[in-house]
Structure formats: C-alpha cells, structure tokens
Write an enzyme that holds these catalytic residues in place. Sequence first.
Site, PDB file in Angstrom:
ATOM      1  N   HIS A 131      32.683  69.263 -22.940  1.00  0.00           N
ATOM      2  CA  HIS A 131      34.097  68.896 -22.844  1.00  0.00           C
ATOM      3  C   HIS A 131      34.369  68.168 -21.543  1.00  0.00           C
ATOM      4  O   HIS A 131      33.558  68.190 -20.620  1.00  0.00           O
ATOM      5  CB  HIS A 131      34.983  70.144 -22.927  1.00  0.00           C
ATOM      6  CG  HIS A 131      35.250  70.593 -24.321  1.00  0.00           C
ATOM      7  ND1 HIS A 131      34.417  71.463 -24.987  1.00  0.00           N
ATOM      8  CD2 HIS A 131      36.254  70.292 -25.197  1.00  0.00           C
ATOM      9  CE1 HIS A 131      34.894  71.674 -26.196  1.00  0.00           C
ATOM     10  NE2 HIS A 131      36.006  70.979 -26.353  1.00  0.00           N
ATOM     11  N   LYS A 135      38.935  70.693 -18.594  1.00  0.00           N
ATOM     12  CA  LYS A 135      39.046  71.911 -19.407  1.00  0.00           C
ATOM     13  C   LYS A 135      38.769  73.127 -18.540  1.00  0.00           C
ATOM     14  O   LYS A 135      37.729  73.218 -17.897  1.00  0.00           O
ATOM     15  CB  LYS A 135      38.077  71.858 -20.589  1.00  0.00           C
ATOM     16  CG  LYS A 135      38.243  73.030 -21.551  1.00  0.00           C
ATOM     17  CD  LYS A 135      37.524  72.783 -22.858  1.00  0.00           C
ATOM     18  CE  LYS A 135      37.675  73.968 -23.809  1.00  0.00           C
ATOM     19  NZ  LYS A 135      39.095  74.237 -24.148  1.00  0.00           N
TER      20      LYS A 135
END
Length: 234
Positions: A131, A135
Amino acid sequence: MKIALVGYGKMGHIIDEIATKRGHEIVARLSETPTAENLNNPDVVIEFSHPEAAFNNIKICLENKIPVICGTTGWLDQKPEIEKIALQNDTAFLYGSNFSLGVNLFFALNEKLANLMKDFPEYKVQLEEIHHTHKKDAPSGTAISLAEGIIKNDQRFDAWKLDETQNKELGIFAIRQDEVPGTHSVYYKSDVDEIEIKHTAFNRNGFAVGAVVAAEWIIGKTGNFTMNDVLFNK
C-alpha cells in the site's frame, strides 16, 4: 439520498464526486468529530477516517439512528461493541475492509483455493500486501480478511501474524511504497512450484463506487452487514 461523509481525505473526496454523479446530495463533509448538528440529518453516513477516530465517529452516528457504511481499518477489536450499538438503536452498520467488487470476488476465490489446498501440506502459504506510505495500519484490513478466509478453510492455521508463516500462524508481509492504491497476493509455494492469486487496484475509484453502492443498499435495513450481503445476497 442525503449522505454525510465522515472523514474527508482522499477517499472522501472521491466518494463525494461519485455519489454526486449518481444523483445523491452530500449534506456534510466532516474532518472533525460528527455531532447531531453538523451531520445535517443525512439518510446515511459513509465513514473513512482514521483508526483512532473510527469507533467514536461510528458510535455517535449510530446513537443518532443513522446507518453507517465504514471503510476505516485498524480498529476491529472494537467492532463487536459497535455491532451491539447498531442493534440497540434499531439502525444498520456495514463494515468493509475493501468495497471493491473485484476484491470481494477475490475474497471468494481465496476461500475456494484455501479449501482446495488444505490437504496439500507440502505447499507453504504466505500473504503479501503493498500500500501507499500514507496508510497508517498494517497489515491492511483486506489482508486480514484474506487471512481469515484461509484460516476458516484450513485447519493448519488458527491465527495470522505480521512476518513469515510459522507453525499455525499464517504470515502477512506488509510493504509500503509511494502511491500504491493496494496490491494483495496469496502464495502457495512448494519445493517444485508456486501457485499465486493476486489482486491489483489501479486507483481508488473501485473502493468509492462500492461504498456508495453499499450506502444505497442499506437504506431501510436494520442489523449488521458486510459486502457479501450487498453483492451476493440480493
């Protein structure tokens, strides 16, 4: 519908655009804590905020008898309490670790493969998620859902952990790279070959469309739901 957006970061902005294109009215765009006043009497709340804020945000909305669609991950130890609050207030709550149609099909494929592979211990299982660097939680909620799908279908495992698979703990590698919307892989590796299933998101639009579809679906319902209910139990 009248929609209140609780959490107005990147996902909130995309949901705003897509919901408006689908003919809905955004009555609140909140980066702060919701209240009965600043929510502006919506039909539904879509909550994409931060792990540390999610529980209180959702609780306030449910106590005001407003159904909530939540895509915030990293707070799930408190989810059972939220589900009780939804029932106590005769409203609805839907949590999704990922609202993408493709990911929810991937969840189903993952469980089917885990059921097929459970009798072949020569294959070691490992999960990986990648990600964007913004995040805050690791592993991702989607990776946790994948791990739980495997654990449910394969008695070799009874828990997941960050790092490599060891004994009865299914391993998840969490990698953070600039501007990656989300990539999830499940590997079954033996001494002679490897089986891999993989989902790659190209942008956040799929997540946003799914969240709005869930919001449309939940109107008039009471109880606790998942994207399975939206997509597969029509």
